[in-house]
Design a protein around this motif. Sequence first.
Motif, PDB file in Angstrom:
ATOM      1  N   ILE A  15       0.831  -1.208   0.000  1.00  0.00           N
ATOM      2  CA  ILE A  15       0.000   0.000   0.000  1.00  0.00           C
ATOM      3  C   ILE A  15       0.868   1.262   0.000  1.00  0.00           C
ATOM      4  O   ILE A  15       0.557   2.249  -0.676  1.00  0.00           O
ATOM      5  N   ARG A  16       1.977   1.222   0.723  1.00  0.00           N
ATOM      6  CA  ARG A  16       2.858   2.403   0.797  1.00  0.00           C
ATOM      7  C   ARG A  16       3.570   2.669  -0.520  1.00  0.00           C
ATOM      8  O   ARG A  16       3.745   3.831  -0.913  1.00  0.00           O
ATOM      9  N   THR A  17       3.983   1.613  -1.217  1.00  0.00           N
ATOM     10  CA  THR A  17       4.824   1.778  -2.417  1.00  0.00           C
ATOM     11  C   THR A  17       4.044   1.851  -3.716  1.00  0.00           C
ATOM     12  O   THR A  17       4.633   2.184  -4.748  1.00  0.00           O
ATOM     13  N   GLU A  18       2.752   1.533  -3.687  1.00  0.00           N
ATOM     14  CA  GLU A  18       1.949   1.554  -4.912  1.00  0.00           C
ATOM     15  C   GLU A  18       1.039   2.792  -4.923  1.00  0.00           C
ATOM     16  O   GLU A  18       0.042   2.846  -4.189  1.00  0.00           O
ATOM     17  N   PRO A  19       1.359   3.794  -5.762  1.00  0.00           N
ATOM     18  CA  PRO A  19       0.558   5.035  -5.779  1.00  0.00           C
ATOM     19  C   PRO A  19      -0.923   4.812  -6.089  1.00  0.00           C
ATOM     20  O   PRO A  19      -1.776   5.546  -5.580  1.00  0.00           O
ATOM     21  N   SER A  20      -1.240   3.803  -6.892  1.00  0.00           N
ATOM     22  CA  SER A  20      -2.641   3.559  -7.253  1.00  0.00           C
ATOM     23  C   SER A  20      -3.469   3.076  -6.064  1.00  0.00           C
ATOM     24  O   SER A  20      -4.704   3.097  -6.119  1.00  0.00           O
ATOM     25  N   LEU A  21      -2.798   2.646  -4.999  1.00  0.00           N
ATOM     26  CA  LEU A  21      -3.504   2.179  -3.806  1.00  0.00           C
ATOM     27  C   LEU A  21      -3.658   3.264  -2.750  1.00  0.00           C
ATOM     28  O   LEU A  21      -4.143   3.000  -1.654  1.00  0.00           O
ATOM     29  N   HIS A  22      -3.263   4.474  -3.075  1.00  0.00           N
ATOM     30  CA  HIS A  22      -3.398   5.590  -2.130  1.00  0.00           C
ATOM     31  C   HIS A  22      -4.824   6.141  -2.227  1.00  0.00           C
ATOM     32  O   HIS A  22      -5.068   7.239  -2.731  1.00  0.00           O
ATOM     33  N   GLN A  23      -5.758   5.316  -1.744  1.00  0.00           N
ATOM     34  CA  GLN A  23      -7.186   5.620  -1.768  1.00  0.00           C
ATOM     35  C   GLN A  23      -7.773   5.329  -0.391  1.00  0.00           C
ATOM     36  O   GLN A  23      -7.187   4.550   0.377  1.00  0.00           O
ATOM     37  N   PRO A  24      -8.934   5.912  -0.057  1.00  0.00           N
ATOM     38  CA  PRO A  24      -9.533   5.707   1.271  1.00  0.00           C
ATOM     39  C   PRO A  24      -9.661   4.249   1.679  1.00  0.00           C
ATOM     40  O   PRO A  24      -9.318   3.890   2.812  1.00  0.00           O
ATOM     41  N   SER A  69     -15.927  12.845  -3.008  1.00  0.00           N
ATOM     42  CA  SER A  69     -16.150  14.107  -2.286  1.00  0.00           C
ATOM     43  C   SER A  69     -16.461  13.873  -0.805  1.00  0.00           C
ATOM     44  O   SER A  69     -16.201  14.736   0.028  1.00  0.00           O
ATOM     45  N   ILE A  70     -17.017  12.690  -0.490  1.00  0.00           N
ATOM     46  CA  ILE A  70     -17.327  12.368   0.915  1.00  0.00           C
ATOM     47  C   ILE A  70     -16.102  11.827   1.638  1.00  0.00           C
ATOM     48  O   ILE A  70     -15.734  12.316   2.712  1.00  0.00           O
ATOM     49  N   LEU A  71     -15.455  10.828   1.047  1.00  0.00           N
ATOM     50  CA  LEU A  71     -14.290  10.200   1.696  1.00  0.00           C
ATOM     51  C   LEU A  71     -12.999  10.786   1.124  1.00  0.00           C
ATOM     52  O   LEU A  71     -12.290  10.152   0.343  1.00  0.00           O
ATOM     53  N   THR A  72     -12.698  11.993   1.523  1.00  0.00           N
ATOM     54  CA  THR A  72     -11.441  12.621   1.136  1.00  0.00           C
ATOM     55  C   THR A  72     -10.323  12.146   2.070  1.00  0.00           C
ATOM     56  O   THR A  72     -10.582  11.530   3.112  1.00  0.00           O
ATOM     57  N   ASN A  73      -9.087  12.428   1.711  1.00  0.00           N
ATOM     58  CA  ASN A  73      -7.947  12.053   2.560  1.00  0.00           C
ATOM     59  C   ASN A  73      -8.046  12.708   3.928  1.00  0.00           C
ATOM     60  O   ASN A  73      -7.678  12.113   4.951  1.00  0.00           O
ATOM     61  N   ASP A  74      -8.547  13.944   3.949  1.00  0.00           N
ATOM     62  CA  ASP A  74      -8.724  14.660   5.216  1.00  0.00           C
ATOM     63  C   ASP A  74      -9.743  13.950   6.106  1.00  0.00           C
ATOM     64  O   ASP A  74      -9.538  13.818   7.318  1.00  0.00           O
ATOM     65  N   LYS A  75     -10.846  13.475   5.498  1.00  0.00           N
ATOM     66  CA  LYS A  75     -11.875  12.752   6.261  1.00  0.00           C
ATOM     67  C   LYS A  75     -11.312  11.435   6.810  1.00  0.00           C
ATOM     68  O   LYS A  75     -11.593  11.066   7.958  1.00  0.00           O
ATOM     69  N   ILE A  76     -10.532  10.744   5.995  1.00  0.00           N
ATOM     70  CA  ILE A  76      -9.942   9.472   6.436  1.00  0.00           C
ATOM     71  C   ILE A  76      -8.993   9.706   7.605  1.00  0.00           C
ATOM     72  O   ILE A  76      -8.957   8.923   8.567  1.00  0.00           O
ATOM     73  N   MET A  77      -8.229  10.798   7.546  1.00  0.00           N
ATOM     74  CA  MET A  77      -7.323  11.123   8.653  1.00  0.00           C
ATOM     75  C   MET A  77      -8.105  11.394   9.935  1.00  0.00           C
ATOM     76  O   MET A  77      -7.730  10.929  11.019  1.00  0.00           O
TER      77      MET A  77
END
Length: 315
Positions: free
Chosen positions: A51-60, A136-144
Amino acid sequence: MSAIFISKYNSSRFVLTGFPGLEVSYLWFSIPFSIIYAMVLSGNCLVLHVIRTEPSLHQPMFYLLAFLALTDLGMGLSTVHTVLGSLWGFVQEISLDACIAQSYFIHGLSFMESSVLLAMAFDRYIAICHPLRYSSILTNDKIMKIGVAILCRSTLLIPPVIIRLKFLNYCRPHILSHSFCLHQDLIRMACSDIRFNSIYGLALVISNLLLDAVLILVSYVMILHAVLSIASQEERIKSLQTCVSHICAVSVFYIPIIGLTMVHRFGKHLSPLVHVFMGNIYILFPPLMNPIIYSIKTQQIRRRIQRLFYLKEMC
């Protein structure tokens, strides 16, 4: 003799229970348990690495999966020294302070895993019931913010009941039911007033594990309702397939908890081996199975792992 007996009970050390009556086979038991712990640690580290090394997996969805892998990794690390230590023969007792600390991590990580599974259920609900609004609902900020809330919920509610364990008088035999420490095991040996621990502990279970299970069930009822309204059968199956991994993860988490609770509550007449067996399933089965489930059922994870091992073979 009675003086020695009483002083032993009033000491601050507790005897770990491996597999009663099978002590001569501990070396053989240590082999599969060592393999299981190696799989728990390596499997969850592999998921985190992918998950850390694959950019396509940088999702909620995958950030929550990384949180789940971290939780499972923590559960493995918090119990490995006493479980394997008791089987290898170099750890037979544990101090009260170490026991309290271990029980804090075990229960805290259990609540954390339950919370993460609830967050993942919410993620699946938004993805299936409101796909156009997902990003728009599950943004990176919301996940944090969800991650911080899970961390606070899992770590800040437990200390009152765990700290109180330090001040109880333990006058019953200092023999644990497992090769690790649980809150219910410690209060069973106490002669002090344990009403606070019992009531507060029950409230924690209801407000965390039980509430999370109910909310997960409600989310899947709503998901099922949304899926059944889809006209195309192919689209229905495709939508439900995205939930298979999460349903499996929920099952491997809650079934051992229910089993261990039933054994502790109604299985006093059962063999101690049953208690030990259920306890080890409770702490080892979810951390072992979750990386396997998500590696097999999640296409993006599976492909990245296959590519990773293919590159290693090429090297």
